[in-house]
Enzyme design. Structure first.
Site, PDB file in Angstrom:
ATOM      1  CB  THR A  25      -0.927  -0.020   1.232  1.00  0.00           C
ATOM      2  OG1 THR A  25      -1.788  -1.145   1.094  1.00  0.00           O
ATOM      3  CG2 THR A  25      -1.757   1.230   1.350  1.00  0.00           C
ATOM      4  CB  SER A  71       2.603  -7.839   1.135  1.00  0.00           C
ATOM      5  OG  SER A  71       1.730  -7.626   2.203  1.00  0.00           O
ATOM      6  CB  THR A 104       0.344  -3.719   6.343  1.00  0.00           C
ATOM      7  OG1 THR A 104      -0.872  -3.807   5.610  1.00  0.00           O
ATOM      8  CG2 THR A 104       0.844  -2.292   6.361  1.00  0.00           C
ATOM      9  CG  ASP A 105      -2.512  -7.461   3.659  1.00  0.00           C
ATOM     10  OD1 ASP A 105      -2.945  -6.784   4.612  1.00  0.00           O
ATOM     11  OD2 ASP A 105      -3.024  -7.442   2.525  1.00  0.00           O
TER      12      ASP A 105
HETATM   13  N1  ASP Z   1      -2.737  -5.471   0.715  1.00  0.00           N
HETATM   14  C1  ASP Z   1      -1.710  -4.531   1.067  1.00  0.00           C
HETATM   15  C2  ASP Z   1      -0.389  -5.257   1.110  1.00  0.00           C
HETATM   16  O1  ASP Z   1      -0.109  -5.914   2.065  1.00  0.00           O
HETATM   17  C3  ASP Z   1      -2.016  -3.907   2.370  1.00  0.00           C
HETATM   18  C4  ASP Z   1      -0.995  -2.909   2.854  1.00  0.00           C
HETATM   19  O2  ASP Z   1       0.117  -2.800   2.384  1.00  0.00           O
HETATM   20  O3  ASP Z   1      -1.371  -2.193   3.812  1.00  0.00           O
HETATM   21  O4  ASP Z   1       0.373  -5.166   0.208  1.00  0.00           O
END
Ligand code: ASP
Length: 337
Positions: A25, A71, A104-105
């Protein structure tokens, strides 16, 4: 891509900080500036993320685009080149630290792998964002600036994550919120430290190598860098009505395809209720899986806390003091031993 953003070639001390982009993100783009959920992760180049922040004075900061993924789709296809590149950079005398921009995932999984397999004597700092780069008030630029502060901190070492002004150790960090900017937590251990106004304050030691034999760690790393595919370990939950159907379906499928295949099922991590307790019918199926040669570990589906083992005689399925996603990787590493 390797743009030198700031040059200080005259220095003898390590003066190079690398920023490896993997997507997430933090590199996300939305059609509407106010949209924090309907965006595409992994679109903005890491060099462009760096161009938007003030870089620490006196450092050569270089960007490399290693991958560009959401991610949620992370796996060996990115982990392999990431591990190889981080290892290579850590060996370069002029490199003081490495920052990795990441979604973050699955950040806690990548952090876990990097710490267990590299146990770096220099800082490797994962950072991220909960809002896309195109948001009205994105959190990525501050997180990236804070991560660079940690990577440049004298004496820093090991793998950590930096988000919302908090530093988390790789083996403690977990994502605990789907939307809040401060989405990470270190559970009962608490954060390792803070980054405030460009200053790093530490409450605990930097993460150190936990592998008593560095030779075993290096052997595992070599195997994972070379091994295609990685040992298959799957995760499942205990829940009301969990009767073991899923486990027996996996065993039947595996038996039908032949247990000699390289991608055969080798391990299961079950996220139990509370202190890793299992529905009795699921437990019966998991004991069948053990009898068929699978390694089975128990974690907990609770968001915080760690499973405490009871006496081995009454505890036929070993407990592991890690959240399920990290426990899966721990078992995978064990299977590479
Ligand atoms: N779906 C995203 C990822 O993990 C969520 C994020 O980065 O906050 O790439």
């Amino acid at each position: 891509m390797n743009p030198d953003i700031e040059q200080r070639p005259d220095q003898a001390r390590p003066d190079r900080l690398l920023v490896l982009g993997t997507g997430g993100t933090i590199a996300g783009r939305a059609e509407q500036r106010g949209d924090h959920v309907g965006y595409r992760a992994g679109e903005v180049a890491v060099a462009d993320l760096l161009a938007g922040i003030a870089l620490p004075a006196g450092w050569r900061v270089q960007a490399e685009q290693l991958a560009q993924v959401d991610s949620k789709d992370m796996g060996p296809g990115v982990w392999r080149p990431l591990l190889a590149r981080v290892r290579e950079l850590l060996e370069q005398a002029d490199v003081a630290g490495i920052v990795i921009t990441h979604g973050t995932d699955t950040l806690e999984e990548t952090a876990y792998l990097l710490q267990r397999l590299l146990a770096p004597a220099k800082p490797v700092v994962l950072t991220c964002a909960m809002r896309p780069a195109t948001a009205l008030a994105p959190d990525g630029p501050q997180n990236l600036a804070d991560a660079l502060v940690v990577a440049a901190e004298p004496g820093a070492l090991g793998v950590v994550a930096v988000c919302a002004g908090r530093i988390h150790a790789a083996l403690e960090v977990r994502k605990v919120h789907h939307y809040r900017l401060d989405a990470f937590d270190s559970g009962d251990a608490g954060p390792l430290g803070l980054v405030e106004q460009g200053t790093c304050t530490r409450f605990k030691p930097w993460p150190a190598a936990d592998e008593p034999e560095p030779g075993r760690r290096l052997a595992r790393l070599e195997r994972l860098l070379g091994q295609q595919p990685w040992p298959r370990v799957e995760c499942l939950f205990s829940h009301g009505g969990a009767d073991g159907w899923l486990v027996r379906a996996l065993l039947a499928q595996d038996a039908a395809q032949g247990r000699q295949r390289a991608d055969r099922l080798q391990g299961l991590v079950v996220a139990g209720t509370g202190n890793g307790t299992l529905h009795q019918d699921l437990q019966a199926a998991l004991l069948e899986a053990q009898a068929a040669g699978l390694r089975v570990w128990r974690s907990t589906r609770c968001a915080s806390g760690r499973v405490l083992s009871v006496a081995a005689s009454t505890d036929p399925i070993p407990a592991v003091a890690l959240p399920p996603a990290q426990a899966r990787l721990a078992l995978l590493l064990e299977l590479c031993a």
